[in-house]
Design a protein around this motif. Structure first.
Motif, mmCIF file in Angstrom:
data_model
loop_
_atom_site.group_PDB
_atom_site.id
_atom_site.type_symbol
_atom_site.label_atom_id
_atom_site.label_comp_id
_atom_site.label_asym_id
_atom_site.label_seq_id
_atom_site.Cartn_x
_atom_site.Cartn_y
_atom_site.Cartn_z
ATOM 1 N N LYS A 56 0.851 -1.193 0.000
ATOM 2 C CA LYS A 56 0.000 0.000 0.000
ATOM 3 C C LYS A 56 0.884 1.239 0.000
ATOM 4 O O LYS A 56 2.109 1.147 0.079
ATOM 5 C CB LYS A 56 -0.913 -0.005 1.229
ATOM 6 C CG LYS A 56 -1.898 -1.177 1.291
ATOM 7 C CD LYS A 56 -2.712 -1.117 2.582
ATOM 8 C CE LYS A 56 -3.623 -2.330 2.732
ATOM 9 N NZ LYS A 56 -4.731 -2.283 1.766
ATOM 10 N N VAL A 70 -1.783 3.847 -3.567
ATOM 11 C CA VAL A 70 -2.691 2.757 -3.186
ATOM 12 C C VAL A 70 -3.272 3.034 -1.802
ATOM 13 O O VAL A 70 -2.545 3.038 -0.802
ATOM 14 C CB VAL A 70 -1.948 1.406 -3.183
ATOM 15 C CG1 VAL A 70 -2.910 0.278 -2.866
ATOM 16 C CG2 VAL A 70 -1.261 1.166 -4.534
ATOM 17 N N PHE A 74 -7.476 -0.849 -0.971
ATOM 18 C CA PHE A 74 -6.914 -1.665 -2.047
ATOM 19 C C PHE A 74 -5.555 -2.196 -1.604
ATOM 20 O O PHE A 74 -4.966 -1.699 -0.640
ATOM 21 C CB PHE A 74 -6.736 -0.847 -3.330
ATOM 22 C CG PHE A 74 -8.012 -0.565 -4.074
ATOM 23 C CD1 PHE A 74 -8.487 -1.448 -5.030
ATOM 24 C CD2 PHE A 74 -8.733 0.592 -3.833
ATOM 25 C CE1 PHE A 74 -9.672 -1.196 -5.716
ATOM 26 C CE2 PHE A 74 -9.918 0.853 -4.513
ATOM 27 C CZ PHE A 74 -10.388 -0.050 -5.458
ATOM 28 N N PHE A 76 -1.747 -3.738 -3.600
ATOM 29 C CA PHE A 76 -0.999 -3.905 -4.846
ATOM 30 C C PHE A 76 -0.123 -5.141 -4.759
ATOM 31 O O PHE A 76 0.498 -5.404 -3.728
ATOM 32 C CB PHE A 76 -0.131 -2.669 -5.082
ATOM 33 C CG PHE A 76 0.795 -2.774 -6.267
ATOM 34 C CD1 PHE A 76 0.336 -2.562 -7.557
ATOM 35 C CD2 PHE A 76 2.148 -3.068 -6.085
ATOM 36 C CE1 PHE A 76 1.196 -2.645 -8.650
ATOM 37 C CE2 PHE A 76 3.015 -3.157 -7.169
ATOM 38 C CZ PHE A 76 2.533 -2.943 -8.450
ATOM 39 N N LEU A 103 -3.921 -4.817 -8.890
ATOM 40 C CA LEU A 103 -4.634 -4.223 -7.757
ATOM 41 C C LEU A 103 -5.823 -5.094 -7.400
ATOM 42 O O LEU A 103 -6.507 -5.614 -8.292
ATOM 43 C CB LEU A 103 -5.134 -2.818 -8.104
ATOM 44 C CG LEU A 103 -4.102 -1.697 -8.185
ATOM 45 C CD1 LEU A 103 -4.715 -0.485 -8.881
ATOM 46 C CD2 LEU A 103 -3.609 -1.316 -6.791
#
Length: 346
Positions: A56, A70, A74, A76, A103
């Motif tokens: 993140k 991010v 969410f 990554f 993502l």
């Protein structure tokens, strides 16, 4: 991240889905694999999920010179983890999974049956002019895209993958000339399957190339994707030096593709504007929601790949969570393209 085990596709199928699919025969000479127990599946699933590093905050996609911000809702996955998800967990061809990351919504796993994710890929196309954005006939463009599928489908058939057909726009393309961001969605079918698939695409234009953001989701998730897409599209921005409005015509490479070419490929674009160019490859990622992930113990992984590697027509139907190039966001009014950038300055 160091990985001590590799993963293959499981021979286990959800009980509710199994009767709907004819299982292909094992390769000649293959050793019969023993289906793993529920406990073994749970252990291998947990191990696979633990191998993925959730990231993140501000992440730099170095090749693209893009800053990806991010948020907490969410996470990554880097290029290596994204490759494992696309190939090992979802059964896509390795050559199609050379991506820069993915993502996912926080709280979800790539192994969830209803999982959806966004594939990030930077394309070093050169500067893509948006001069054609306001004059594209999208009905004619999608007809040209259909005409251009013959060669691709011949290759897909030769490699054991199902025939692809474009049904129509799920969301007609829109270009935001101020933000230099493009989005659209197509409805697809495979081997004339009545259960259609979503292809939801987003692209962010830069000085030297294009960042593609490809939603991998089902057609029944269109509304969910449309709700998420504005936030996802806002996460990525090119860093200073690589921004679209910094294009220098005297020094920078310029793509033969325009906006029509980004959406439909050069073959389709040439039907509208005799300007040929590079054929923009369509990336199609499948998510096999009814196949679980297990460790490749001994030779079992290879046997499983032979059985469920995506080459059987039955194993390609309804398991599709697809997306080919990038995303469609909520419809904002299409604005006029900006004037051409100056011929000097950076």
């Amino acid at each position: 991240m160091i990985r001590t085990i590799r993963f293959g596709l499981a021979a286990c199928v959800f009980a509710s889905a199994a009767p709907a699919f004819a299982q292909p025969s094992a390769p000649e000479g293959a050793v019969a694999a023993v289906a793993p127990t529920e406990a073994e599946i749970a252990e291998m699933t947990a191990a696979f999920e633990a191998s993925l590093e959730h990231r993140k905050g501000v992440i730099t996609l170095a090749k693209a010179n893009v800053a990806l911000k991010v948020p907490e809702n969410f996470y990554f996955l880097d290029a290596s983890d994204a490759h494992d998800v696309l190939v090992e967990a979802w059964g896509n061809p390795p050559e199609a999974a050379q991506v820069d990351g993915m993502l996912f919504p926080e709280g979800s796993s790539p192994l969830d049956e209803d999982a959806w994710g966004v594939v990030l890929t930077y394309e070093d196309t050169g500067y893509v002019s948006d001069d054609d954005a306001s004059g594209i006939d999208y009905d004619m463009l999608i007809d040209a895209m259909r005409d251009g599928l013959d060669a691709e489908n011949a290759q897909r058939r030769a490699n054991g993958y199902p025939k692809l057909d474009i049904i129509g726009w799920a969301t007609q393309p829109r270009y935001d000339a101020a933000a230099h961001k493009l989005y659209w969605a197509k409805e697809l079918s495979f081997d004339e399957d009545p259960d259609h698939t979503l292809n939801y695409d987003m692209r962010v234009l830069g000085r030297f190339g294009v960042l593609s953001m490809n939603f991998v989701a089902g057609l029944d998730q269109l509304k969910l994707v449309e709700r998420a897409s504005p936030e996802v599209l806002a996460l990525a921005e090119f860093n200073p030096g690589s921004r679209y409005d910094e294009f220098n015509a005297s020094t920078d490479a310029k793509s033969d593709l325009g906006i029509a070419g980004l959406i439909g490929g050069a073959a389709a674009a040439s039907v509208l504007a005799k300007n040929g160019g590079i054929i923009a490859a369509i990336l199609l990622f499948l998510k096999k929601g009814w196949i679980l992930v297990v460790a490749a113990i001994g030779g079992i992984g290879a046997v499983f790949r032979g059985l469920f590697g995506g080459k059987a027509k039955a194993a390609a139907k309804t398991e599709q969570r697809a997306s080919t190039a990038f995303f469609d966001g909520p419809a904002s009014e299409e604005s006029e393209p900006p004037s051409k950038p100056p011929s000097s300055g950076s």
